[in-house]
Scaffold this motif. Structure first.
Motif, mmCIF file in Angstrom:
data_model
loop_
_atom_site.group_PDB
_atom_site.id
_atom_site.type_symbol
_atom_site.label_atom_id
_atom_site.label_comp_id
_atom_site.label_asym_id
_atom_site.label_seq_id
_atom_site.Cartn_x
_atom_site.Cartn_y
_atom_site.Cartn_z
ATOM 1 N N THR A 142 0.830 -1.208 0.000
ATOM 2 C CA THR A 142 0.000 0.000 0.000
ATOM 3 C C THR A 142 0.863 1.256 0.000
ATOM 4 O OG1 THR A 142 -1.781 -1.158 1.178
ATOM 5 C CG2 THR A 142 -1.811 1.246 1.234
ATOM 6 N N ASP A 143 1.936 1.251 0.802
ATOM 7 C CA ASP A 143 2.861 2.395 0.827
ATOM 8 C C ASP A 143 3.482 2.622 -0.551
ATOM 9 O OD1 ASP A 143 2.369 2.785 3.499
ATOM 10 O OD2 ASP A 143 4.142 1.661 4.171
ATOM 11 N N ALA A 144 3.854 1.546 -1.230
ATOM 12 C CA ALA A 144 4.472 1.656 -2.550
ATOM 13 C C ALA A 144 3.499 2.269 -3.545
ATOM 14 C CB ALA A 144 4.921 0.281 -3.029
ATOM 15 N N ARG A 145 2.248 1.859 -3.473
ATOM 16 C CA ARG A 145 1.235 2.414 -4.386
ATOM 17 C C ARG A 145 1.004 3.894 -4.109
ATOM 18 N NH1 ARG A 145 -4.249 -0.677 -5.586
ATOM 19 N NH2 ARG A 145 -3.124 -1.166 -7.519
ATOM 20 N N GLU A 146 0.869 4.253 -2.833
ATOM 21 C CA GLU A 146 0.617 5.649 -2.489
ATOM 22 C C GLU A 146 1.785 6.548 -2.870
ATOM 23 O OE1 GLU A 146 -0.311 5.488 1.639
ATOM 24 O OE2 GLU A 146 -2.382 4.807 1.317
ATOM 25 N N ALA A 147 3.001 6.045 -2.694
ATOM 26 C CA ALA A 147 4.175 6.831 -3.076
ATOM 27 C C ALA A 147 4.207 7.044 -4.587
ATOM 28 C CB ALA A 147 5.445 6.109 -2.617
ATOM 29 N N ALA A 148 3.815 6.028 -5.333
ATOM 30 C CA ALA A 148 3.787 6.145 -6.790
ATOM 31 C C ALA A 148 2.732 7.139 -7.235
ATOM 32 C CB ALA A 148 3.528 4.776 -7.415
ATOM 33 N N VAL A 149 1.577 7.148 -6.553
ATOM 34 C CA VAL A 149 0.514 8.107 -6.877
ATOM 35 C C VAL A 149 1.002 9.531 -6.655
ATOM 36 C CG1 VAL A 149 -1.757 8.961 -6.176
ATOM 37 C CG2 VAL A 149 -1.382 6.502 -6.454
ATOM 38 N N ARG A 150 1.680 9.770 -5.514
ATOM 39 C CA ARG A 150 2.195 11.112 -5.225
ATOM 40 C C ARG A 150 3.232 11.538 -6.256
ATOM 41 N NH1 ARG A 150 2.149 9.090 0.125
ATOM 42 N NH2 ARG A 150 4.408 8.740 0.041
ATOM 43 N N GLU A 151 4.120 10.602 -6.624
ATOM 44 C CA GLU A 151 5.164 10.931 -7.599
ATOM 45 C C GLU A 151 4.561 11.236 -8.962
ATOM 46 O OE1 GLU A 151 8.845 11.597 -9.402
ATOM 47 O OE2 GLU A 151 8.179 11.645 -7.317
ATOM 48 N N ASN A 152 3.572 10.450 -9.364
ATOM 49 C CA ASN A 152 2.930 10.695 -10.660
ATOM 50 C C ASN A 152 2.197 12.033 -10.658
ATOM 51 O OD1 ASN A 152 3.789 8.271 -11.803
ATOM 52 N ND2 ASN A 152 2.026 7.132 -11.024
ATOM 53 N N ALA A 153 1.563 12.365 -9.525
ATOM 54 C CA ALA A 153 0.870 13.643 -9.424
ATOM 55 C C ALA A 153 1.855 14.798 -9.466
ATOM 56 C CB ALA A 153 0.055 13.686 -8.126
ATOM 57 N N ARG A 154 2.989 14.631 -8.767
ATOM 58 C CA ARG A 154 4.008 15.687 -8.764
ATOM 59 C C ARG A 154 4.529 15.960 -10.162
ATOM 60 N NH1 ARG A 154 9.123 16.453 -9.142
ATOM 61 N NH2 ARG A 154 9.558 14.238 -9.476
ATOM 62 N N ARG A 155 4.778 14.874 -10.902
ATOM 63 C CA ARG A 155 5.263 15.038 -12.274
ATOM 64 C C ARG A 155 4.219 15.702 -13.153
ATOM 65 N NH1 ARG A 155 8.170 9.176 -13.474
ATOM 66 N NH2 ARG A 155 9.896 9.411 -11.979
ATOM 67 N N PHE A 156 2.956 15.343 -12.929
ATOM 68 C CA PHE A 156 1.896 15.879 -13.757
ATOM 69 C C PHE A 156 1.677 17.370 -13.493
ATOM 70 C CE2 PHE A 156 -2.643 16.816 -14.450
ATOM 71 C CZ PHE A 156 -2.719 16.541 -15.808
ATOM 72 N N LEU A 157 1.707 17.727 -12.234
ATOM 73 C CA LEU A 157 1.435 19.114 -11.853
ATOM 74 C C LEU A 157 2.687 19.986 -11.871
ATOM 75 C CD1 LEU A 157 -0.994 18.456 -8.879
ATOM 76 C CD2 LEU A 157 -1.596 19.164 -11.206
ATOM 77 N N GLY A 158 3.834 19.314 -11.777
ATOM 78 C CA GLY A 158 5.080 20.080 -11.764
ATOM 79 C C GLY A 158 5.390 20.690 -10.422
ATOM 80 N N THR A 159 4.657 20.290 -9.383
ATOM 81 C CA THR A 159 4.907 20.794 -8.028
ATOM 82 C C THR A 159 4.858 19.617 -7.070
ATOM 83 O OG1 THR A 159 2.549 21.180 -7.676
ATOM 84 C CG2 THR A 159 3.859 23.028 -8.503
ATOM 85 N N SER A 160 5.427 19.808 -5.887
ATOM 86 C CA SER A 160 5.440 18.763 -4.864
ATOM 87 C C SER A 160 4.128 18.753 -4.108
ATOM 88 C CB SER A 160 6.587 18.969 -3.877
ATOM 89 O OG SER A 160 7.821 18.876 -4.551
#
Length: 306
Positions: A286-304
């Motif tokens: 679950t942690d791995a999935r959530e971390a991937a979601v955050r990383e994908n969102a960061r890349r998409f939005l260009g912000t942390s």
């Protein structure tokens, strides 16, 4: 194409319509490997064709049934996995009652015969012969090797096939010892690893099951993997965990429950899956999935996103 890349022969199309077939070729060192698809036809290699001086030896392996070959009084009916050792220096006839597909492994006659303990002669080879099982499994890598630009990969592929072919024909003692130390063990180990990579999702995959596929014992499977520094179970677990992590971090698989991902990668017990995943990657699925979601969102939005 058959005349150009396999053997010169008289070919008669017995199917309705034009002759349509294909040949995929791979030159693996000194070994030629082909995958042939052809319509219902007859093939006759006569003494006239033999004048082309192509005296190479080819192990033809059936991928379908429907082809019967006759050479020097030896008649063979192809079925998936069985084979026929064909000598280019001897006239032969083949006829198919339906469209066919087969493998061809072609080597120079002098290379094969120098190491052989037998007189050159055509022969039928059972699909159950251990060396044939290894060859059949090894040929699953045909496309991967054909696409590789690494000459060493192709050379190794051809060397292993050639060594296994020598074992089928029968070799003298010196050559047999060389093959055992070089090709047979390496080829078997490679096939075991490929089978793990292909069948990892089956929860029932075991050394016993792979051994049955290759015609060897589970103990032999374990011994083959000793020099890889990992046990059978460690290879299998690593393959399952890597695939599970790939699915968990793939945005297109975000709707899949963690339990389903565990099942898809061969895990029966969710608790065991969570434990082994955390031990391997330092985080829960679950942690791995959530971390991937955050990383994908960061890349998409260009912000942390914190």
């Amino acid at each position: 194409m058959f005349r150009q890349y396999v053997y010169q022969a008289q070919i008669e199309n017995r199917s309705e319509g034009v002759f349509e077939g294909s040949i995929e070729l791979l030159q693996a060192g000194s070994v030629g490997v082909s995958k042939v698809i052809a319509p219902q036809s007859t093939y006759a290699r006569t003494r006239r064709h033999i004048s082309d001086s192509d005296d190479s030896v080819t192990l033809f392996i059936g991928r379908t049934q429907g082809l019967v070959i006759d050479q020097a009084g030896e008649q063979h009916e192809f079925r998936p996995g069985n084979g026929f050792l064909y000598y280019g220096a001897i006239p032969g006839l083949a006829a198919s009652s339906a469209p066919i597909s087969m493998w061809g492994i072609k080597v120079a006659a002098d290379r094969l015969m120098t190491a052989s303990a037998r007189t050159a002669q055509p022969m039928s080879i059972s699909a159950e012969q251990p060396a044939m099982k290894l060859i059949t499994q090894y040929l699953h890598s045909f496309s991967t090797v054909a696409e590789s630009s690494d000459a060493d990969v192709r050379d190794a592929f051809g060397m292993h096939l050639s060594d296994l072919l020598m074992l089928i024909v029968g070799t003298d003692r010196d050559t047999l010892e060389l093959i055992k130390g070089r090709g047979l063990k390496a080829a078997r180990t490679d096939v075991v690893l490929r089978l793990i990579a292909r069948e990892y999702a089956s929860p029932n995959l075991s050394a016993e099951r792979i051994g049955l596929t290759l015609g060897i014992t589970a103990r032999q499977v374990h011994r083959l993997l000793e020099e890889t520094t990992k046990t059978f179970y460690e290879h299998l677990l690593e393959r399952r965990l890597l695939e599970a992590r790939r699915l968990l971090t793939d945005p297109s698989c975000g709707v899949l429950p963690v339990t389903e991902i565990a099942q898809r990668t061969g895990f029966v017990d969710r608790t065991h899956f969570n434990h082994t995943f955390r031990t391997r990657f330092g985080e829960t699925p679950t942690d791995a999935r959530e971390a991937a979601v955050r990383e994908n969102a960061r890349r998409f939005l260009g912000t942390s996103i914190r």
